[in-house]
Scaffold this active site. Sequence first.
Site, PDB file in Angstrom:
ATOM      1  N   LYS A 109       0.143  -1.221  -0.541  1.00 22.65           N
ATOM      2  CA  LYS A 109      -0.187  -0.014  -0.362  1.00 22.65           C
ATOM      3  C   LYS A 109       0.741   1.066   0.346  1.00 22.65           C
ATOM      4  CE  LYS A 109      -1.816   1.648   3.809  1.00 22.65           C
ATOM      5  NZ  LYS A 109      -1.628   3.560   4.112  1.00 22.65           N
ATOM      6  N   ASN A 110       1.420   1.205   0.782  1.00 23.33           N
ATOM      7  CA  ASN A 110       2.643   2.424   0.589  1.00 23.33           C
ATOM      8  C   ASN A 110       3.254   2.727  -0.099  1.00 23.33           C
ATOM      9  OD1 ASN A 110       1.023   3.035   3.293  1.00 23.33           O
ATOM     10  ND2 ASN A 110       3.620   1.656   4.512  1.00 23.33           N
TER      11      ASN A 110
ATOM     12  N   ARG B 285      -4.332   9.994   3.794  1.00 23.47           N
ATOM     13  CA  ARG B 285      -2.579  11.245   3.602  1.00 23.47           C
ATOM     14  C   ARG B 285      -2.272  11.299   2.448  1.00 23.47           C
ATOM     15  NH1 ARG B 285      -0.165  14.396   7.682  1.00 23.47           N
ATOM     16  NH2 ARG B 285       1.755  14.350   6.785  1.00 23.47           N
TER      17      ARG B 285
ATOM     18  N   CYS C 293      -5.405   8.243   9.617  1.00 24.56           N
ATOM     19  CA  CYS C 293      -5.662   7.518  10.618  1.00 24.56           C
ATOM     20  C   CYS C 293      -5.663   8.581  12.137  1.00 24.56           C
ATOM     21  CB  CYS C 293      -4.581   6.806  10.789  1.00 24.56           C
ATOM     22  SG  CYS C 293      -5.372   4.945  10.036  1.00 24.56           S
TER      23      CYS C 293
ATOM     24  N   ARG D 277       0.682  14.537  12.292  1.00 21.10           N
ATOM     25  CA  ARG D 277       1.836  14.458  11.124  1.00 21.10           C
ATOM     26  C   ARG D 277       1.716  15.405  10.492  1.00 21.10           C
ATOM     27  NH1 ARG D 277       0.202   8.635   9.480  1.00 21.10           N
ATOM     28  NH2 ARG D 277      -2.132   9.922   9.444  1.00 21.10           N
TER      29      ARG D 277
ATOM     30  N   ASP E 279       4.373   1.168  12.021  1.00 25.30           N
ATOM     31  CA  ASP E 279       3.595   0.411  11.706  1.00 25.30           C
ATOM     32  C   ASP E 279       3.072  -1.360  12.331  1.00 25.30           C
ATOM     33  OD1 ASP E 279       2.377   2.375  10.190  1.00 25.30           O
ATOM     34  OD2 ASP E 279       2.670   1.868   7.772  1.00 25.30           O
TER      35      ASP E 279
ATOM     36  N   ARG F 239      -8.599  -0.393   4.770  1.00 29.06           N
ATOM     37  CA  ARG F 239      -7.488   0.876   3.955  1.00 29.06           C
ATOM     38  C   ARG F 239      -6.385   0.148   3.704  1.00 29.06           C
ATOM     39  NH1 ARG F 239      -5.832   4.694   7.032  1.00 29.06           N
ATOM     40  NH2 ARG F 239      -4.897   5.206   5.700  1.00 29.06           N
TER      41      ARG F 239
END
Length: 422
Positions: A22-23, A92, A116, A121, A309, A401
């Site tokens: 995902k990232n 984000r 989230c 952040r 994470d 997500r």
Amino acid sequence: MDKIVVGGGKKLKGEVFVSGAKNAVLPIMAAALLGEEASRIENVPSLRDVTTMVRLLRVLGAKVNQADHVIEIKPGNTLRPVAPYSLVSTMRASVCVLGPLLGRLGCAEVSLPGGCVIGARPIDLHLKGLEALGADITIEHGYVKARAAKSLRGAEVYLGGSFGSSVLATANVMMAAALAKGTTYIENAASEPELVDLADFLVKMGAKIKGQGSHLIEIQGVRKLCGATHSVISDRIEAGTFMVAGAMTRGSDVTVRNCNPEHNRALIDKLRQAGVVVNATANSVRVRRNGLLRPVEITTLPYPGFPTDVQAQIMALATLTPGISVITEKIYPDRFIHVSELNRMGSKIFLEGSSAIVHGVKRLSGAPVMASDLRASAALVLAGLAAEGTTEVHRVYHLDRGYERIEEKLSALGASIKRERE
């Protein structure tokens, strides 16, 4: 709205395959806006955040086709510079379109990001880096408005922050710099595998980038970028979550496939310290749990340190570890919302500043719990796997997500888990 219902006490055995990261895929999708031709992205996970990014790219004027873990993105010549609040506020990573829009169009208006609720952040490093490249930036009515009076120019950019380097800030500056005039040096750059994957995609598009994976990245700007085909790396956080799942119940034996163990060295080291048997190959990790666990001390740090994470997931394991474990959060010091929910299940966790003191208990009890964010959702599911009785995890839209069909994957390993409508 859905909930996840977990029946505890089942031993997990078998193989599980990890999806694309995902990232990594979200900034790569944003980077496709820089190309003058279509790009094809493969190994794309089916996630809520990916769907959101697809919608955002279409709002910006790109043509996007999605089918069977493949996405094709054609930016065209009619891109729009405004990324609206209705989409950016929900995720984000949407802020990743700021750099590409500025680099391609010379201007951008992007809503301040959401996602989230895990503590502050700020995006000050994003703005600092883009200003160093020559952008004029203001924040008005909840939007970041960036404009390059002339073309962006290469510069020396230092991305130092209170909690180390920023992955998304590094990504934004790197993407904008790819089309800037001259050479950009990003000092204190993030070194996460997802950022390396983004750089590799940009290089395929024609960018000139050196040093990705280190804390000094050099980008020599080019006049234009083309499209490219790229397969996204596997998700190290999903892999880590399944590794912890394999350690939650005594007698479990789980092999996590389609992963890169090098990306999870810090987690593997801590699992071994905790008494878990971990065997790694080039693209898989086997996790076995037999005897009692041992307490550990963990501090989350930027890569290659222990990932924030996976902090919530390893805490779920620590709740059943005899003795006292200490987990210190250095990336997002407020990322402990899951503690109260784990305590509802019978754990004994006490917060002292940015540290969680976990007193291991003999058993957890299934209970209705509420997910507060993406990784907290996963931690509560893992706790439910080892708890006595039934655990109901509510607000699992957070889970969707970042995890593709997690209940199906765990069920295939022998877990008693299902998704139900509220």
